[in-house]
Design a protein around this motif. Structure first.
Motif, PDB file in Angstrom:
ATOM      1  N   GLU A   1     -67.616   6.762  -9.004  1.00 18.25           N
ATOM      2  CA  GLU A   1     -68.130   7.635  -7.951  1.00 18.25           C
ATOM      3  C   GLU A   1     -68.630   8.956  -8.534  1.00 18.25           C
ATOM      4  O   GLU A   1     -68.153   9.429  -9.560  1.00 18.25           O
ATOM      5  CB  GLU A   1     -67.038   7.914  -6.927  1.00 18.25           C
ATOM      6  CG  GLU A   1     -67.495   8.704  -5.710  1.00 18.25           C
ATOM      7  CD  GLU A   1     -68.661   8.053  -4.985  1.00 18.25           C
ATOM      8  OE1 GLU A   1     -69.820   8.292  -5.398  1.00 18.25           O
ATOM      9  OE2 GLU A   1     -68.401   7.321  -4.013  1.00 18.25           O
TER      10      GLU A   1
ATOM     11  N   TYR B   1     -74.109   6.975  -1.790  1.00 15.31           N
ATOM     12  CA  TYR B   1     -73.032   6.094  -2.209  1.00 15.31           C
ATOM     13  C   TYR B   1     -73.624   4.783  -2.743  1.00 15.31           C
ATOM     14  O   TYR B   1     -74.518   4.191  -2.133  1.00 15.31           O
ATOM     15  CB  TYR B   1     -72.105   5.794  -1.028  1.00 15.31           C
ATOM     16  CG  TYR B   1     -70.963   4.877  -1.382  1.00 15.31           C
ATOM     17  CD1 TYR B   1     -69.829   5.366  -2.024  1.00 15.31           C
ATOM     18  CD2 TYR B   1     -71.026   3.517  -1.096  1.00 15.31           C
ATOM     19  CE1 TYR B   1     -68.780   4.540  -2.362  1.00 15.31           C
ATOM     20  CE2 TYR B   1     -69.982   2.671  -1.424  1.00 15.31           C
ATOM     21  CZ  TYR B   1     -68.861   3.184  -2.061  1.00 15.31           C
ATOM     22  OH  TYR B   1     -67.831   2.346  -2.398  1.00 15.31           O
TER      23      TYR B   1
ATOM     24  N   TRP C   1     -74.142   5.011  -8.746  1.00 13.80           N
ATOM     25  CA  TRP C   1     -72.938   5.377  -9.468  1.00 13.80           C
ATOM     26  C   TRP C   1     -73.196   6.390 -10.573  1.00 13.80           C
ATOM     27  O   TRP C   1     -74.351   6.662 -10.923  1.00 13.80           O
ATOM     28  CB  TRP C   1     -72.268   4.118 -10.036  1.00 13.80           C
ATOM     29  CG  TRP C   1     -72.012   3.062  -9.021  1.00 13.80           C
ATOM     30  CD1 TRP C   1     -72.567   1.816  -8.963  1.00 13.80           C
ATOM     31  CD2 TRP C   1     -71.140   3.144  -7.883  1.00 13.80           C
ATOM     32  NE1 TRP C   1     -72.110   1.120  -7.878  1.00 13.80           N
ATOM     33  CE2 TRP C   1     -71.225   1.918  -7.191  1.00 13.80           C
ATOM     34  CE3 TRP C   1     -70.301   4.136  -7.375  1.00 13.80           C
ATOM     35  CZ2 TRP C   1     -70.503   1.647  -6.029  1.00 13.80           C
ATOM     36  CZ3 TRP C   1     -69.574   3.884  -6.222  1.00 13.80           C
ATOM     37  CH2 TRP C   1     -69.683   2.655  -5.566  1.00 13.80           C
TER      38      TRP C   1
END
Length: 229
Positions: free
Chosen positions: A87, A106, A109
């Motif tokens: 994340e 989201y 990465w």
């Protein structure tokens, strides 16, 4: 490993706090440099190809491989990114200030940093293909990597891994593809197509050919007339 990640978190917070303490014009420069650096590397690739058109087949092969090695570095980095699923720090680090740019969505990465992988690959590829360019390309790559932490979208370990990964991939790629690419350049330079020859360059002028050209030029020059004594 956890200690290293904790250290990376603390460094990220330190850099983020420092970024928010800088003037707005400096923050703007950091945001711009993140993308402008890629354009400058592209300009150097073009300049390297152009200067190699009248150089050896080896020089042209390395100049052509430099952008390909950089692209391959990006592909490898993107493949790792999709496997590791780390994340972004702008969402994961508790107490972190808001990033200077929008936090990526989201699923986009964090590890490794693609920008840093591209920068590391480009810096080493250009240094290998253009003697003496490391003094310029390496600082460019380091600044690009730091800017990704500065604007708040990457951890320090993301950009460090990206730089090292890109550089390693570029070196291995250019080493593996150097000979076949030089053979292609030599073949292209002997092509009957003027467009192909223009792209590959004619290479250095052979001494014998240069001497013959000079002799032909001298033969065409009018001889000076001697005056009467």
């Amino acid at each position: 490993m956890d200690n290293l990640l904790d250290l990376s978190d603390r460094l990220y917070l330190d850099v983020a706090d420092f970024a928010h303490s800088t003037p707005h014009w400096f923050q703007w420069l950091a945001e711009v440099w993140t993308e402008l650096g890629l354009l400058l590397f592209g300009a150097l690739f073009l300049a390297g190809w152009w200067r190699s058109r009248d150089r050896s087949g080896e020089a042209m092969a390395l100049a052509l491989l430099a952008p390909l090695a950089t692209a391959f570095g990006y592909v490898v980095s993107e493949g790792l990114k999709s496997l590791i699923d780390e994340e972004r720090p702008c969402r994961a680090v508790v107490g972190a200030p808001a990033p200077l740019v929008d936090c990526p969505v989201y699923g986009d990465w964090s590890f490794p940093s693609n920008h840093s992988a591209i920068a590391g690959a480009a810096a080493l590829a250009l240094a290998l293909s253009w003697r003496g360019m490391a003094w310029l390309t390496v600082p460019m790559a380091l600044l690009m990597a730091f800017s990704r932490v500065f604007v708040g979208v990457h951890y320090p370990h993301d950009v460090t891994a990206g730089l090292l990964l890109g550089a390693l991939v570029a070196v291995l790629f250019m080493k593996a593809a150097r000979r076949p690419t030089r053979s292609l350049v030599d073949t292209a330079r002997s092509s009957r197509s003027s467009a192909v020859v223009w792209c590959a360059g004619r290479g250095p002028v052979a001494p014998a050919h240069a001497a013959a050209h000079a002799s032909a030029y001298s033969a065409r020059r009018p001889r000076a007339r001697h005056g009467a004594h």
